[in-house]
Design a protein around this motif. Structure first.
Motif, PDB file in Angstrom:
ATOM      1  N   GLY A  48       0.809  -1.212   0.000  1.00  0.00           N
ATOM      2  CA  GLY A  48       0.000   0.000   0.000  1.00  0.00           C
ATOM      3  C   GLY A  48       0.841   1.260   0.000  1.00  0.00           C
ATOM      4  N   THR A  49       0.224   2.352  -0.379  1.00  0.00           N
ATOM      5  CA  THR A  49       0.897   3.647  -0.394  1.00  0.00           C
ATOM      6  C   THR A  49       0.743   4.299   0.965  1.00  0.00           C
ATOM      7  N   ARG A  50       1.833   4.812   1.493  1.00  0.00           N
ATOM      8  CA  ARG A  50       1.794   5.485   2.783  1.00  0.00           C
ATOM      9  C   ARG A  50       0.967   6.763   2.678  1.00  0.00           C
ATOM     10  N   GLY A  51       0.341   7.156   3.774  1.00  0.00           N
ATOM     11  CA  GLY A  51      -0.473   8.367   3.785  1.00  0.00           C
ATOM     12  C   GLY A  51       0.319   9.597   3.401  1.00  0.00           C
ATOM     13  N   GLU A  52       1.584   9.663   3.829  1.00  0.00           N
ATOM     14  CA  GLU A  52       2.418  10.809   3.489  1.00  0.00           C
ATOM     15  C   GLU A  52       2.633  10.912   1.991  1.00  0.00           C
ATOM     16  N   ASP A  53       2.704   9.766   1.321  1.00  0.00           N
ATOM     17  CA  ASP A  53       2.931   9.765  -0.119  1.00  0.00           C
ATOM     18  C   ASP A  53       1.640   9.993  -0.898  1.00  0.00           C
ATOM     19  N   GLN A  54       0.500   9.613  -0.341  1.00  0.00           N
ATOM     20  CA  GLN A  54      -0.776   9.806  -1.031  1.00  0.00           C
ATOM     21  C   GLN A  54      -1.092  11.278  -1.194  1.00  0.00           C
ATOM     22  N   GLU A  55      -0.660  12.092  -0.252  1.00  0.00           N
ATOM     23  CA  GLU A  55      -0.959  13.516  -0.301  1.00  0.00           C
ATOM     24  C   GLU A  55      -0.361  14.186  -1.532  1.00  0.00           C
ATOM     25  N   LYS A  56       0.708  13.635  -2.068  1.00  0.00           N
ATOM     26  CA  LYS A  56       1.416  14.256  -3.189  1.00  0.00           C
ATOM     27  C   LYS A  56       0.617  14.221  -4.485  1.00  0.00           C
ATOM     28  N   GLY A  57      -0.378  13.386  -4.571  1.00  0.00           N
ATOM     29  CA  GLY A  57      -1.208  13.318  -5.766  1.00  0.00           C
ATOM     30  C   GLY A  57      -0.650  12.345  -6.782  1.00  0.00           C
ATOM     31  N   THR A  58      -1.479  12.010  -7.767  1.00  0.00           N
ATOM     32  CA  THR A  58      -1.089  11.013  -8.755  1.00  0.00           C
ATOM     33  C   THR A  58      -0.492  11.632 -10.007  1.00  0.00           C
ATOM     34  N   GLY A  59      -0.799  12.887 -10.274  1.00  0.00           N
ATOM     35  CA  GLY A  59      -0.287  13.522 -11.482  1.00  0.00           C
ATOM     36  C   GLY A  59      -1.027  13.089 -12.737  1.00  0.00           C
ATOM     37  N   GLU A  60      -2.194  12.466 -12.586  1.00  0.00           N
ATOM     38  CA  GLU A  60      -2.956  12.022 -13.747  1.00  0.00           C
ATOM     39  C   GLU A  60      -3.576  13.214 -14.464  1.00  0.00           C
ATOM     40  N   GLY A  62      -6.043  15.701 -15.991  1.00  0.00           N
ATOM     41  CA  GLY A  62      -7.386  16.129 -15.638  1.00  0.00           C
ATOM     42  C   GLY A  62      -7.689  16.138 -14.156  1.00  0.00           C
ATOM     43  N   MET A  63      -6.756  15.666 -13.321  1.00  0.00           N
ATOM     44  CA  MET A  63      -6.979  15.637 -11.886  1.00  0.00           C
ATOM     45  C   MET A  63      -6.279  16.835 -11.244  1.00  0.00           C
ATOM     46  N   HIS A  64      -6.954  17.512 -10.304  1.00  0.00           N
ATOM     47  CA  HIS A  64      -6.417  18.712  -9.674  1.00  0.00           C
ATOM     48  C   HIS A  64      -6.475  18.556  -8.164  1.00  0.00           C
ATOM     49  N   ASP A  65      -5.318  18.723  -7.507  1.00  0.00           N
ATOM     50  CA  ASP A  65      -5.268  18.663  -6.047  1.00  0.00           C
ATOM     51  C   ASP A  65      -5.739  19.987  -5.466  1.00  0.00           C
ATOM     52  N   SER A  66      -6.429  19.922  -4.368  1.00  0.00           N
ATOM     53  CA  SER A  66      -6.849  21.123  -3.654  1.00  0.00           C
ATOM     54  C   SER A  66      -6.968  20.780  -2.177  1.00  0.00           C
ATOM     55  N   ALA A  67      -7.175  21.804  -1.365  1.00  0.00           N
ATOM     56  CA  ALA A  67      -7.365  21.603   0.066  1.00  0.00           C
ATOM     57  C   ALA A  67      -8.764  22.060   0.422  1.00  0.00           C
ATOM     58  N   ARG A  68      -9.374  21.408   1.408  1.00  0.00           N
ATOM     59  CA  ARG A  68     -10.760  21.687   1.735  1.00  0.00           C
ATOM     60  C   ARG A  68     -10.872  22.258   3.142  1.00  0.00           C
ATOM     61  N   GLY A  69     -11.609  23.341   3.275  1.00  0.00           N
ATOM     62  CA  GLY A  69     -11.984  23.880   4.574  1.00  0.00           C
ATOM     63  C   GLY A  69     -10.839  24.469   5.370  1.00  0.00           C
ATOM     64  N   ARG A  70     -11.171  24.839   6.602  1.00  0.00           N
ATOM     65  CA  ARG A  70     -10.207  25.458   7.494  1.00  0.00           C
ATOM     66  C   ARG A  70      -9.078  24.514   7.872  1.00  0.00           C
ATOM     67  N   SER A  71      -9.374  23.210   7.904  1.00  0.00           N
ATOM     68  CA  SER A  71      -8.362  22.227   8.290  1.00  0.00           C
ATOM     69  C   SER A  71      -7.368  21.956   7.167  1.00  0.00           C
ATOM     70  N   GLN A  72      -7.695  22.399   5.949  1.00  0.00           N
ATOM     71  CA  GLN A  72      -6.848  22.189   4.772  1.00  0.00           C
ATOM     72  C   GLN A  72      -6.591  20.713   4.494  1.00  0.00           C
ATOM     73  N   ARG A  73      -7.614  19.909   4.691  1.00  0.00           N
ATOM     74  CA  ARG A  73      -7.491  18.487   4.383  1.00  0.00           C
ATOM     75  C   ARG A  73      -7.379  18.306   2.874  1.00  0.00           C
TER      76      ARG A  73
END
Length: 98
Positions: A48-60, A62-73
């Motif tokens: 499995g992929t570690r949580g720290e590495d999942q945050e970096k995104g897949t780079g696929e 049409g996919m865009h990373d963003s952060a949600r809400g005050r917690s910046q999840r």
């Protein structure tokens, strides 16, 4: 107003004092030859992929990373280029770089 009183409950006495009312422990179960030692074999490496590495995104495309809400999840969106279907449409307010 009704009178409140406590009824005698012999099963409650047995439930809260098992050392006095419960039967003695039995001999237990026999451990089979297959279970003895290390029944699961050698430990396997996690694929499995570690949580720290999942945050970096897949780079696929049409996919865009963003952060949600005050917690910046971590969150994300996708545009029409990442969608399969007959007539994919970009969400309102987004345009594909084409």
């Amino acid at each position: 107003m009704d009178e409140t009183r406590q009824q005698d409950s012999p099963s409650a006495q047995r439930s809260f004092h098992p050392q006095k009312y419960a039967p003695a422990k039995g001999p237990g179960r026999r451990v089979s030859k297959e279970e003895a030692g290390n029944p699961h074999g050698k430990p396997s490496k996690s694929m499995g992929t570690r949580g720290e590495d999942q945050e970096k995104g897949t780079g696929e495309k049409g996919m865009h990373d963003s952060a949600r809400g005050r917690s910046q999840r971590p969150s994300g969106t996708k545009d029409a280029s990442a969608t399969t279907g007959v007539d994919p449409q970009d969400p309102q307010g987004m345009r594909s770089a084409g």
